[in-house]
Scaffold this active site. Structure first.
Site, PDB file in Angstrom:
ATOM      1  N   SER B 114       0.814  -1.216   0.000  1.00  0.00           N
ATOM      2  CA  SER B 114       0.000   0.000   0.000  1.00  0.00           C
ATOM      3  C   SER B 114       0.844   1.261   0.000  1.00  0.00           C
ATOM      4  O   SER B 114       0.326   2.353  -0.195  1.00  0.00           O
ATOM      5  CB  SER B 114      -0.930   0.005   1.227  1.00  0.00           C
ATOM      6  OG  SER B 114      -0.181   0.169   2.407  1.00  0.00           O
ATOM      7  N   LYS B 151       1.060   4.479   6.906  1.00  0.00           N
ATOM      8  CA  LYS B 151       0.434   5.369   5.930  1.00  0.00           C
ATOM      9  C   LYS B 151       0.972   6.778   6.108  1.00  0.00           C
ATOM     10  O   LYS B 151       1.556   7.105   7.141  1.00  0.00           O
ATOM     11  CB  LYS B 151      -1.093   5.403   6.123  1.00  0.00           C
ATOM     12  CG  LYS B 151      -1.796   4.065   5.909  1.00  0.00           C
ATOM     13  CD  LYS B 151      -1.884   3.686   4.444  1.00  0.00           C
ATOM     14  CE  LYS B 151      -2.598   2.356   4.273  1.00  0.00           C
ATOM     15  NZ  LYS B 151      -1.872   1.227   4.908  1.00  0.00           N
TER      16      LYS B 151
END
Lengths: 191, 191
Positions: B114, B151
């Site tokens: 990701s 993230k």
DNA sequence: TAGAATAGCGAACGAACGTTCGGCGTGTCA
DNA sequence: TGACACGCCGAACGTTCGTTCGCTATTCTA
């Protein structure tokens, strides 16, 4: 048992300071054990638990478990006890993790974005093991025009070519022999 | 002199394998020196050059210079003299380079892709400094559903959101407070 | 509460340790 | 060409090493 942990902690601190393990006598002084046989028993326990080992020439050496750099696998809430034993702390000092043959390993700073699709960004440090030959598929540091070039080594009709991992860059097809400086074995990035 | 370098290299390799320095006798065997006095002289030279030192209990230990990796800047052709002695400035241990606050720094292994557009790949080790707050734009390790998530922290209308660096993944908009485990300060990849 | 298991003490021992010293061969340089 | 520095050898040394043994004190457990 419970105390072995604090003994181990003292040894870890000592090792962190000096990068060597003390002798049995010094361990005794360090830990407050007056008899070397107590130390011997402790060392035997730590060996059994996998924290220490002996080198071929019978010297005491730490194992990778000894370093127990926290490699967090699952979230550990603050306040919860730290599961030191079981949660298999991996990864040592980063140097040890990355470098197997120190004498032939160098760091090269990456310039440009020609390898960004391989997750290698401008400014990264590439860990390179010096070697004059490499195999297809390895990422190599080659010398082209007296400059370092980091590319993936590929074969094209029996000929070695240097393939960037960025569609904006062309494949390099060296004219003569390809001069290889080393093979990339790791990467370090500092933000 | 010139040979001391190769001796040192052997010692570095040995230390990398066993995390301990061998005894004088073993050094001799290792390096092909038949007399311990030769080893003693060599050790004295290496101490003088700052590669080795003695611990308080008179054991041999490596110094930080012992671990330093040369940082290759420009191509060095084979055959040219290796500028190891003088250009010592451009040498670095990776731990020192990456980690400023050891006690609050942990490593977290990356799972999934990701963050691949930020050059963070599956299997990489992320160097994380534990901290409960972070700023917009920093890459953070957050705890979502009792799992680590790596993230980039972003602001959306005064609200913190977690933005992946891969278009295939959605932005995470936490419902309650965002629990931050730490901030990414570096990355280590082993091939 | 008796017995087992666990730490630790203290002394003794042979082996291995690192130091020291004199000597040897080679290369350098005035 | 002679003197010197250097790297190494080999032997001798006193020290320190880690092991081993028998012992005590404490803790756990059946």
């Amino acid at each position: 048992m419970a105390n072995d942990r604090s003994y181990l902690a003292s040894l870890q601190d000592y090792y962190a300071r000096h990068r060597a393990l003390p002798s049995y006598a010094s361990i005794g002084t360090l830990l407050g054990l007056r008899s070397k046989s107590s130390v011997a028993a402790l060392v035997a326990r730590l060996k059994l638990a996998g924290y220490l080992e002996s080198t071929p020439d019978r010297r005491l050496a730490p194992t990778s478990r000894f370093f127990a750099r926290p490699l967090a696998a699952t979230p550990v809430r603050a306040g919860l006890p730290d599961p030191v034993d079981d949660a298999e702390a991996d990864a040592v000092t980063i140097d040890d993790y990355l470098i197997e043959r120190p004498s032939s390993t160098v760091l090269v700073r990456v310039k440009g974005d020609s390898m960004q699709d391989a997750g290698i960004l401008d400014g990264d440090l590439v860990v390179v093991e010096k070697r004059v030959s490499a195999e297809k598929g390895e990422i190599v540091v080659a010398i082209v025009d007296n400059q370092f070039t980091l590319k993936r080594l590929d074969l094209e009709g029996g000929q070695f070519v240097l393939r960037p991992e960025n569609k904006a860059y062309p494949v390099i097809r060296p004219e003569g022999a390809l001069e290889i400086f080393g093979v990339m074995i790791g990467l370090v990035r500092k933000l």
